[in-house]
Structures are given as C-alpha cells and as structure tokens.
Design an enzyme around this catalytic site. Structure first.
Site, PDB file in Angstrom:
ATOM      1  N   ASP A 297      19.056  15.825   8.159  1.00  0.00           N
ATOM      2  CA  ASP A 297      19.012  14.371   8.202  1.00  0.00           C
ATOM      3  C   ASP A 297      18.942  13.861   6.768  1.00  0.00           C
ATOM      4  O   ASP A 297      18.718  14.635   5.832  1.00  0.00           O
ATOM      5  CB  ASP A 297      17.774  13.943   9.006  1.00  0.00           C
ATOM      6  CG  ASP A 297      17.623  12.440   9.084  1.00  0.00           C
ATOM      7  OD1 ASP A 297      18.633  11.766   9.293  1.00  0.00           O
ATOM      8  OD2 ASP A 297      16.488  11.966   8.917  1.00  0.00           O
ATOM      9  N   ASP A 581      13.077  14.361  10.516  1.00  0.00           N
ATOM     10  CA  ASP A 581      11.715  13.855  10.638  1.00  0.00           C
ATOM     11  C   ASP A 581      11.568  12.771  11.691  1.00  0.00           C
ATOM     12  O   ASP A 581      10.462  12.418  12.047  1.00  0.00           O
ATOM     13  CB  ASP A 581      11.225  13.309   9.288  1.00  0.00           C
ATOM     14  CG  ASP A 581      12.056  12.117   8.811  1.00  0.00           C
ATOM     15  OD1 ASP A 581      13.141  11.897   9.385  1.00  0.00           O
ATOM     16  OD2 ASP A 581      11.625  11.436   7.871  1.00  0.00           O
ATOM     17  N   ASP A 585      15.942  12.776  15.606  1.00  0.00           N
ATOM     18  CA  ASP A 585      16.292  14.151  15.247  1.00  0.00           C
ATOM     19  C   ASP A 585      15.780  15.169  16.272  1.00  0.00           C
ATOM     20  O   ASP A 585      16.192  16.334  16.242  1.00  0.00           O
ATOM     21  CB  ASP A 585      15.698  14.513  13.876  1.00  0.00           C
ATOM     22  CG  ASP A 585      16.212  13.608  12.773  1.00  0.00           C
ATOM     23  OD1 ASP A 585      17.428  13.354  12.759  1.00  0.00           O
ATOM     24  OD2 ASP A 585      15.406  13.167  11.946  1.00  0.00           O
TER      25      ASP A 585
END
Length: 840
Positions: A297, A581, A585
C-alpha cells in the site's frame, strides 16, 4: 428520516443492542488449546514421526520411541507458544483503537463504549474523534474526515450535511452530528473484514515438506523391504530382519527435521522481535524468504502518512522545501532567497486553523487539525516564522470556513493604522479566476499551468491570495485579490522506503504498488522510490474493472480489486507478500502468502489479517525478514543434505555389506543409536547457522522448485557414497584382519556423519553457531560411550576397540568433513534464472 435532537432512550438503545448485537467487527473466536495442538500435529513431518514412533513401539524400542515423542512434544510446544504469545501481543495492540463514543441519549450527551453504539444513535463528532460506526451527517461545520484507513486516499475529505461517514475514519477538523445507520459487520469496515474469510492455505515451505515427506516415506519403505527380503534369502531369522527393516525405516527418516524447522523459525522470529516485528505464525518467517513479489500500500506504508510542503511558487521565484514530518527542521533548496516566500507562507500560516504540538518525548511533532494546514504551519516554521507572533501582529477578525462548494477558506486580519487584510487559500481552480483574482491574464495563465504541472506530478496544490483594505468590512470579501503564489503538498515517502525497494530489487523481488489514492500521487511516490521509471505506465483501476496482474503500479484500487490482484499474482505462480495498514488492505493481507501490517498506525482489521506486524512501521524490517526467511530455508536444506546422506549411508551399508562378506553389518540397536546421536542435537544445531553474506544478492528460488531441487539430491548421493565407502572399508578391513569389524563399522558410521555436520557449517573456522560445535562434541562422546560403557555395550552389542583401532577409524572419519567441504566447492548452488520482472 428526521434525526431526533434528544437521541434514543437508554431503554431503546438496550433493545437495539440486544437485537443487532454489539458494534464489533466480525472476528474469529480465539482458538482453543486443543485446536492449536491439533494444527501442529497435522504438519506432514510430524505425521511421519508419529508413524515412526508407532513402529518403534512395535519393536519394543522404548528408548527411541521416547526420543521421537520428545521431538514431537517440543516442536508442538514451541509452535503453540509462539501463536499464543503473538495473539497476546496483538490483543495489546488492539488498545490503540477508539474505546468510547459520544452519543446523545435521553436528551443528554454521554460517552458509551464504542461496542454499545446502535443503529439510530446520534453521534457527536469533533476534531480528533474516531467515527465508531457508519452514520449519515445531519449537521456539519467545516467537517474534514481522514478516510485513508478505509480507502487509501491520503487527502482528507470535506463532509457536508447529508454525506455519510464510515466507521474507523478520523475527524481531523470541524464538528458534526450524525445518525448511525450501520454497525458491526454491516458497516463499511465490517463488510471489508468479511472478505477475509479465505486464508492463504499452506505456505511454500509446508507444500515442499509435504512432497519431501511422501518421497522419503515411499523410497525408505521400499529399500527397507528390500533389505529385509535379502536377509531372509540369506537365512537370517525372520524376527531379526523384521526388526532390522523397521529400524532402518526409523533411521532413514530425518526425525530431527521438524525440530530443525521449528528452531530455525523460532530463532528467526526472535531476531525479528528484536527489530520490532511481531511474527504471528512461525511459518511466516520462512515464507518471506520465498517471496517473489512485494505488493505494498502507499499511504502510511511507503509514505510517512503526514502531509509536507515540498514546492513553493510565486510569480517571481520557485523553490523546493526539504524536511519530513511536522517539525521545523528543513530548508529552502533553490537560488531564490527566503524573503521571496515569506509573504506566501505568512499568509498560509495566518489563514489556518491547525495546530502543531510537540510530542511527549520533546522531539516528534504531531498535528491537531487538518493535515494540509498543519503542513503549511511546518513550512512557515522552516522559514523562521512563528505562528503565535504572526497572530499577535495580525489578529483574526472574521473568517469564512472552507466548504466543498467554494473550495476555499478566507480569513480577515487587523493591520496597523486601522487597515485590514483578507487572506484566501484554496484549490487553484477556485482562486485562479475572476472575480476572485484581480490579476494580469498572463500571470493567471502561468500560475494555472504551474498548478496543473504540479498536480500531474502527484502534489496537492493550494493557491494563496490576499488583499489589503481600508478599514474593516462587515463581511469577508473574496474578490479583487492579489495572487501570492502556489504551495505544493505531498505525503512524502519514508526515508527507509527507497532503500527497502532497492534491496528488494537486488534480491530479485518485484515491488508492486497497490493504492486507493490518485493516479498522479501514486506515480509521484512510485517514481521517487524507484518502483517505476518516469515513463512507465500505471493502471487506473477505475478504468479497468478486472485490472491486469502484471503491472507495477495500481491506483484507485478498491479492497475487492486489491484482493483480485493478489489472487491473480498467486495464480500466476508468484509468492506474494502484501503490506498495508488500512481496513481496505485487510482482505488482500489475508489472501496473500504473507500479510504484513503496520502496528503503530495500522488498523485492527489489518493487524488481525496479517502474519507479520511491524511495531515500528518500518518497511526496512520486511527486507530483514526476507533475509531471515532465506537463512531458514538454507539451513533446512543444509540439514537435509546432512540427514539424508546419513540415512542413505545406513541403508547402503545394510544393502551392500553382505556382498563383502558382512552378514549383518549393523544390529538394529546400533542403527538406532547412531541415528539418535547424529540426527539429534547436531542436526537441530544446524538450524542455528548464520546466513550467507550473499543471500540477499540472489534472486528468490522458483516457487515450484522442490526443496530437494537445485542439485540437493545429487549432493546427498555424492556424500553418501563417501560415507558408505568409509564405513564398509573399515568393516571389510577389520573383518580380514581379525578385528571387531561390527563395532568398528558402528563407530565409523557415527563419526563420519559427525564430520559431515562440521563440514556443513556456513562459516567454517569461526565460532559462529557454537551450539553445533558443542553438539558434535557431545555426540562423539556418546558414540565412544557406546563402545566403552558396559551398560551401553550390552545394550548395543559392541566391544571395546584398542587405541590403534580407534585412531584408525577416527582418522578415516575425517573424510566425512572433507567430503562435505569439497562438495560445497564443486557444487555451487545454481542461481535461478531471473524471471521476467517487467510489467506486462
């Protein structure tokens, strides 16, 4: 539906809580102890050991059965203990989430546990609050919400009455009231968490060990049946040959392999804990060593998760601004003097509602309010401008807050002599036009072109304009302003992220960026970190409902699309590590071969979905974990060479011995004793060998490669040939010279295998892994005890050797060490050919 100003009654809230359940995300109940133990016992190698234990029980060899059961108990205990310890640590991290919510009940505002919020509750939202449930806004005053945990969008979103706010998002500015419309599993975060029902299945190592277990079982049983049949043909007693065949089965199975695997993984987990990485499942350590793709990410993972001013532009000058975070450390990078930007940043600091606070440690600064406005305050501080001093010189008289229609904020300040100043900041498209600006069209065109260029590079651009007035107007005017300049803001990459990406590339791992953020921002971060080149394409997932799995950067990806991408890469033969995080995700973290969550700013959903939690949020720790995983795998292969070559030697000696006149080269008890000593402590100690210094300069092993591949089984055969030759040579020489040939063969078989253990060290000649040196010395002492201790002699059927005979056997046993070292020189492990890492 019109929201009641008095909210729900306590009685009605209790009824709804009982009907709908608590406002908690769906989560698996903690696994009971028996289920954890059963999970460990289902390991393929443990199953092989259980069969071996049953065979030793059939032969009445209670000693060896006890040793095998001890290995099973220790392996299971270590695995269960690691799982329990990791779950407790995750529970402690869960305290980082919002425990309470402010609601209106019985006509009064009160705090209740977030888990007790129900549909219909009236939430009272203010700056800094974490939204406890999905709700629809009925009132909103300059409300700005950070949705990065849910969407990956790094820029907070302006909210108005009628908009929805999602659970887990954070109010960064303003206030509001909202009616709860969904809680728990029905909320946006709950629906995303529901996508995590499917795990990743067996790890690469577990899949490889399943194949090894089946191969060993089949080959070993076949050869041992052959040995037993040949003995019966030669007229040996049936009972003796049955016991011998079973003993060979037990001896040929490397029962220390589960212990070696567990020890290696546990040591890796301990090393990673020292680097602030929490391993939730032991096999996750090795899986990182198999990784071929690191999918990550952006917001808070590759970037700081903090907005920073990077570029300044005025009609007369331009410059870059260095520094990270919200602290005042940084400088102008350019030819223009600081005075050229003082007016711009002074205005940006005055037209500002954020605050910067120094952390408890006295060093780290944090933002209270809109992160974008906090970045403007930090930029002003880097030029030596003090916000409090500015406010004293030019106190604020009035303001027009930012809203999503005007896309700007304006403030009115008092100047000396009874004059006043209007300061306006906002989106370039809202300011760079008449009648807001009274400026030369050429200047406006130049500013517009610069703003578009910066936006294309991934920056969030703000324009700042002012106007000095005679007197103090009744309202804050927003026309006839003078342009001061542009400010370009970015969530900057982490300092360690660039080095981590470079280390991944050196190790043959392809970095892939998957974010919910804007394509321009994704491109800017990916280019700066070296994930892609300036001309490489990126995929906008809004334009590609089924985005291709071979690209390198994906923008505007939804949680469902992240999941599809990870599954597509795995289906293409990749071993995928996913870092993230946010709530968005979670499904991809769960479905990847290994999920890596940020523990500091990470959400509870991400932490629960992950196999590895980085307590310090440092991506460089992932690279260290990859090195640990490769070390673990190398040590398992090192043990297999050692253990399988010893087992093959024992079978070969029993098969070939009769051809040289040795009716029964070794007794069953002798076979099991040698196996116990060589596969015991020395074998386990091999799992603690350090990593090869060049391990991170090699590409990852092919995911479909057998653990016996890359020339390992050829090495086993070559070393087994030497060991067999030494053992049979000693026995045949002793037979023809009237010496106790069986006892000499017994000692030679054990000593020559211990020589292989010493020759298998990663760093021979050093004191690295002293446990192996102690284990070999102890095993050699016990081997000697089998010749000279009366009780053991009676048990094993041996006789003492004279000193000259002992020295002869000891000298020849050095050939085991020489064979292992020479084989490492002759057989350089082939470097896997680089896979096509280019985006398709």
């Amino acid at each position: 539906m019109v929201m009641s100003r008095s909210g729900l009654s306590s009685a009605e809230a209790a009824v709804r809580l009982d009907r709908d359940g608590p406002n908690l995300l769906p989560a698996k109940p903690p696994a009971p102890l028996w289920r954890r133990v059963a999970g460990q016992l289902r390991d393929p190698l443990i199953v092989v050991l259980l069969v071996a234990a049953a065979l030793t029980a059939i032969t009445g060899d209670w000693t060896d059965m006890a040793v095998i059961l001890l290995v099973i108990v220790v392996n299971t205990t270590v695995g269960v203990a690691q799982e329990v310890r990791a779950d407790r640590a995750i529970t402690a991290l869960s305290a980082l989430t919002a425990p309470v919510a402010r609601v209106v009940r019985d006509g009064a505002q009160q705090e209740v546990p977030a888990a007790e919020v129900v549909r219909g509750d009236v939430l009272v939202l203010a700056e800094g609050d974490i939204v406890p449930a999905d709700a629809r806004l009925e009132e909103a005053a300059a409300l700005l919400v950070d949705e990065s945990a849910l969407t990956g969008e790094s820029v907070p979103v302006d909210k108005s009455a009628g908009d929805e706010v999602a659970s887990g998002t954070v109010v960064v500015r303003g206030r509001g009231r909202a009616e709860v419309c969904a809680t728990g599993a029905a909320s946006a975060a709950g629906r995303i968490a529901g996508l995590m029902a499917t795990g990743s299945g067996l790890t690469p190592l577990q899949r490889r060990l399943v194949g090894v277990g089946r191969l060993l079982a089949g080959v070993t049983v076949f050869l041992c049946v052959v040995v037993g049949a040949l003995g019966l043909v030669r007229g040996q007693p049936v009972e003796l040959m049955v016991v011998t065949a079973i003993s060979l089965v037990v001896a040929a199975v490397p029962e220390s392999l589960p212990a070696v695997v567990t020890l290696s993984l546990a040591l890796g987990a301990r090393r990673m804990a020292a680097r602030h990485a929490l391993v939730r499942r032991l096999h996750a350590v090795e899986t990182l060593g198999s990784v071929t793709v690191l999918a990550t990410d952006k917001t808070g993972t590759l970037t700081e998760g903090q907005m920073v001013v990077r570029r300044l532009w005025t009609p007369a000058a331009r410059a870059a601004l260095t520094g990270t975070g919200y602290g005042p450390d940084g400088r102008l990078d350019g030819d223009a003097p600081a005075e050229a930007f003082t007016g711009l940043l002074t205005a940006a600091a005055l037209c500002n509602d954020a605050r910067l606070l120094r952390g408890d440690d006295g060093e780290e600064w944090r933002a209270l309010g809109d992160p974008t406005e906090a970045a403007l305050l930090a930029a002003a501080a880097k030029l030596g401008l003090d916000r409090h001093e500015l406010n004293e010189r030019c106190p604020r008289l009035a303001e027009r807050p930012f809203d999503s229609v005007r896309k700007r904020m304006s403030t009115l300040h008092r100047l000396p002599g009874g004059r006043s100043r209007v300061i306006c900041k906002g989106a370039p498209e809202a300011l760079l036009r008449a009648p807001v600006l009274a400026a030369d069209p050429a200047l406006v065109a130049g500013a517009t072109a610069e703003a578009e260029r910066l936006a294309h590079e991934g920056y969030r651009v703000l324009a700042v304009a002012v106007a000095d007035l005679d007197g103090v107007p009744e309202r804050v005017p927003e026309e006839g302003l003078r342009l001061l300049g542009l400010v370009a803001i970015l969530d900057p990459p982490r300092e360690a992220a660039s080095a981590a990406v470079a280390a991944c590339r050196r190790a043959g791992i392809r970095p892939v960026l998957i974010t919910g953020d804007h394509p321009g921002t994704a491109r800017a971060v990916a280019t700066e970190l070296g994930v892609i080149g300036p001309a490489d394409p990126i995929v906008d997932c809004r334009d590609a409902p089924g985005p291709p799995a071979g690209a390198t950067v994906y923008a505007r990806a939804t949680p469902e699309q992240k999941l599809v991408l990870v599954e597509g890469m795995r289906a293409g033969g990749e071993v995928v590590a996913m870092t993230g995080d946010g709530v968005n995700d979670g499904p991809a973290l769960r479905r990847a071969d290994i999920g890596v969550a940020m523990g500091g700013r990470g959400t509870e959903v991400a932490r629960q979905a992950a196999d590895l939690v980085l307590a310090d949020d440092d991506l460089d720790t992932v690279v260290a974990a990859v090195e640990e995983g490769r070390r673990v795998y190398a040590n398992i292969r090192r043990f297999l060479v050692y253990g399988l070559s010893g087992g093959a030697t024992e079978i070969a000696v029993m098969l070939l011995g009769p051809l040289f006149g040795l009716a029964l080269p070794l007794l069953p008890a002798q076979i099991l004793w040698v196996n116990l000593l060589t596969h015991g402590l020395p074998g386990v100690a091999l799992g603690g060998e350090p990593a090869d210094p060049a391990v991170m300069r090699r590409p990852p092993r092919p995911p479909d490669q057998s653990i016996l591949g890359a020339g390992l089984w050829q090495r086993v055969i070559r070393i087994a040939v030497v060991l067999t030759a030494v053992t049979l040579g000693v026995a045949v020489w002793a037979l023809h010279t009237g010496r106790p040939w069986q006892s000499m063969a017994f000692f030679a078989l054990g000593a020559v295998q211990l020589g292989v253990a010493l020759g298998s060290r990663a760093r021979p000649g050093s004191l690295a892994n002293p446990a192996l040196l102690l284990a070999v010395a102890g095993a050699l002492g016990l081997q000697l005890a089998g010749l000279y201790v009366p009780l053991l002699r009676d048990l094993l059927g041996t006789v003492p050797l004279t000193l000259p005979d002992l020295l002869v056997v000891a000298a020849l046993s050095v050939l085991g060490y020489a064979a292992a070292r020479l084989d490492r020189v002759l057989h350089r492990e082939p470097v896997p050919p680089p896979r096509d890492r280019r985006p398709s």
